[in-house]
Design a protein around this motif. Structure first.
Motif, PDB file in Angstrom:
ATOM      1  N   ASP A 115       2.992   4.268  -2.472  1.00 50.55           N
ATOM      2  CA  ASP A 115       1.553   4.487  -2.620  1.00 50.55           C
ATOM      3  C   ASP A 115       1.173   5.838  -2.026  1.00 50.55           C
ATOM      4  O   ASP A 115       1.836   6.337  -1.098  1.00 50.55           O
ATOM      5  CB  ASP A 115       0.764   3.391  -1.889  1.00 50.55           C
ATOM      6  CG  ASP A 115       0.880   2.041  -2.573  1.00 50.55           C
ATOM      7  OD1 ASP A 115       1.263   2.007  -3.753  1.00 50.55           O
ATOM      8  OD2 ASP A 115       0.586   1.021  -1.911  1.00 50.55           O
ATOM      9  N   ARG A 116       0.101   6.395  -2.513  1.00 47.60           N
ATOM     10  CA  ARG A 116      -0.353   7.715  -2.049  1.00 47.60           C
ATOM     11  C   ARG A 116      -0.489   7.765  -0.523  1.00 47.60           C
ATOM     12  O   ARG A 116      -0.051   8.719   0.117  1.00 47.60           O
ATOM     13  CB  ARG A 116      -1.698   8.062  -2.695  1.00 47.60           C
ATOM     14  CG  ARG A 116      -2.353   9.295  -2.094  1.00 47.60           C
ATOM     15  CD  ARG A 116      -3.691   9.595  -2.748  1.00 47.60           C
ATOM     16  NE  ARG A 116      -3.684  10.924  -3.314  1.00 47.60           N
ATOM     17  CZ  ARG A 116      -4.529  11.344  -4.244  1.00 47.60           C
ATOM     18  NH1 ARG A 116      -5.420  10.528  -4.730  1.00 47.60           N
ATOM     19  NH2 ARG A 116      -4.459  12.581  -4.703  1.00 47.60           N
ATOM     20  N   LYS A 149       4.122  -4.706  -6.216  1.00 45.79           N
ATOM     21  CA  LYS A 149       3.038  -3.745  -6.027  1.00 45.79           C
ATOM     22  C   LYS A 149       2.100  -4.219  -4.915  1.00 45.79           C
ATOM     23  O   LYS A 149       1.627  -5.361  -4.924  1.00 45.79           O
ATOM     24  CB  LYS A 149       2.254  -3.569  -7.335  1.00 45.79           C
ATOM     25  CG  LYS A 149       1.117  -2.562  -7.232  1.00 45.79           C
ATOM     26  CD  LYS A 149       0.398  -2.388  -8.552  1.00 45.79           C
ATOM     27  CE  LYS A 149      -0.755  -1.398  -8.426  1.00 45.79           C
ATOM     28  NZ  LYS A 149      -1.483  -1.222  -9.703  1.00 45.79           N
ATOM     29  N   ASN A 150       1.820  -3.334  -3.949  1.00 44.23           N
ATOM     30  CA  ASN A 150       0.887  -3.599  -2.833  1.00 44.23           C
ATOM     31  C   ASN A 150       1.287  -4.817  -2.001  1.00 44.23           C
ATOM     32  O   ASN A 150       0.458  -5.399  -1.296  1.00 44.23           O
ATOM     33  CB  ASN A 150      -0.545  -3.786  -3.340  1.00 44.23           C
ATOM     34  CG  ASN A 150      -1.134  -2.535  -3.961  1.00 44.23           C
ATOM     35  OD1 ASN A 150      -2.170  -2.581  -4.605  1.00 44.23           O
ATOM     36  ND2 ASN A 150      -0.497  -1.384  -3.794  1.00 44.23           N
ATOM     37  N   ASP A 197      -6.768   0.368   5.442  1.00 42.22           N
ATOM     38  CA  ASP A 197      -6.626  -0.117   4.067  1.00 42.22           C
ATOM     39  C   ASP A 197      -7.861  -0.940   3.679  1.00 42.22           C
ATOM     40  O   ASP A 197      -7.821  -2.171   3.623  1.00 42.22           O
ATOM     41  CB  ASP A 197      -5.357  -0.962   3.949  1.00 42.22           C
ATOM     42  CG  ASP A 197      -5.022  -1.312   2.513  1.00 42.22           C
ATOM     43  OD1 ASP A 197      -5.696  -0.806   1.605  1.00 42.22           O
ATOM     44  OD2 ASP A 197      -4.082  -2.103   2.314  1.00 42.22           O
TER      45      ASP A 197
END
Length: 297
Positions: free
Chosen positions: A138-139, A234-235, A251
């Motif tokens: 992730d960025r 993902k995540n 977050d």
């Protein structure tokens, strides 16, 4: 002493006895003057087990790998923005990505990316050189990330990813004091049309996700956790930390109340996998951001 040429710009040596780094370099570079060897070390051209070092007195043990880069390679590395190289050979480049840098550009995002930086780096050696995406971070997640240097390696890694990758270790700074010393979170993850991932304790047709965590240190405001992924969804960590009741600091998408770090408190600390060419188990590590450690003391 064992010597291996990795690329035309990098020489690799295998340490055979306990010795400090500078004396070792003087030994393997016996045709160079002491001052030139010290300059090579000071300029950041020396890596030990994939990590750049400038310490003259760094202790070495038998079996460790010492890489000496050409000055041209070192200059190329110094031009990188937002990423640093942990390891490079003929097949892979392993980097430490900073938070705030995209792994790869999306249709909407044309900003600076890790992919773009490493592409520029390899093309300085030869304009036809390319890199290939293997996985992403992730960025706002920093840490260890890998690119392939040829399509065959990319396909080999991606097709055997679950079998080849032996360790995906993260460090998470989460809100609040986590009471349990360790634990495991298992759930099924689904993503909605707004790209938010949700967790369900029972199988609802989503992807099964398993996350193991261990508390390293904590205070009343936050906790530092080691997080080991059994699956890579993902995540996954962000969703599971919210489910634990301790969202990752910064977050806001997954429950964080503030952003004192000005980034998400998630770092990919280590990646261990079977090298696609040699079959050897290799491990690369990126140092945990100091702010994670000091804030959670």
């Amino acid at each position: 002493m064992k010597r291996k040429q990795i690329t035309s710009n990098v020489k690799e040596y295998t340490v055979e006895e306990q010795i400090e780094l500078l004396p070792y370099l003087l030994k393997v570079m016996s045709k160079s003057s002491r001052n030139s060897v010290k300059s090579i070390l000071t300029r950041g051209q020396v890596m030990v087990d994939g990590q750049m070092t400038t310490k003259h007195n760094q202790p070495l043990a038998p079996g460790q790998k010492v890489e000496i880069q050409s000055n041209k390679t070192a200059i190329n590395v110094s031009k990188l923005v937002g990423v640093s190289i942990l390891h490079e050979d003929d097949d892979i480049i392993v980097i430490n990505k900073e938070a705030g840098i995209l792994s790869v550009a999306s249709e909407k995002e044309k900003d600076q990316t890790a992919y773009r930086e490493i592409t520029k780096y390899v093309k300085r050696s030869h304009p036809e050189n390319r890199i290939f995406v293997v996985h992403r971070l992730d960025r706002d997640t920093s840490g260890v990330m890998m690119f392939a240097k040829n399509e065959e390696t990319q396909q080999a890694l991606q097709s055997t990813w679950n079998e080849s990758v032996k360790e995906r270790l993260y460090t998470a700074l989460v809100e609040g004091k986590v009471r349990t010393e360790s634990g495991t979170i298992s759930s099924w993850l689904t993503e909605n049309s707004a790209f938010r991932v949700y967790s369900n304790p029972t199988d609802n047709g989503g992807q099964h996700a398993i996350t193991h965590y261990r508390r390293v240190q904590a205070n009343k405001d936050c906790s530092l956790l080691e997080v080991l992924l059994e699956t890579g969804r993902k995540n996954q960590i962000r969703v599971h930390m919210e489910e634990l009741g301790h969202p990752v600091m910064g977050d806001k998408k997954y429950g964080a109340t503030g952003n004192p770090l000005r980034r998400v408190g998630l770092h990919a600390t280590a990646l261990s996998f079977l090298h696609p060419r040699t079959g050897e188990l290799v491990r690369f590590e990126a140092e945990v951001p100091q702010i994670f450690i000091t804030r959670s003391k």
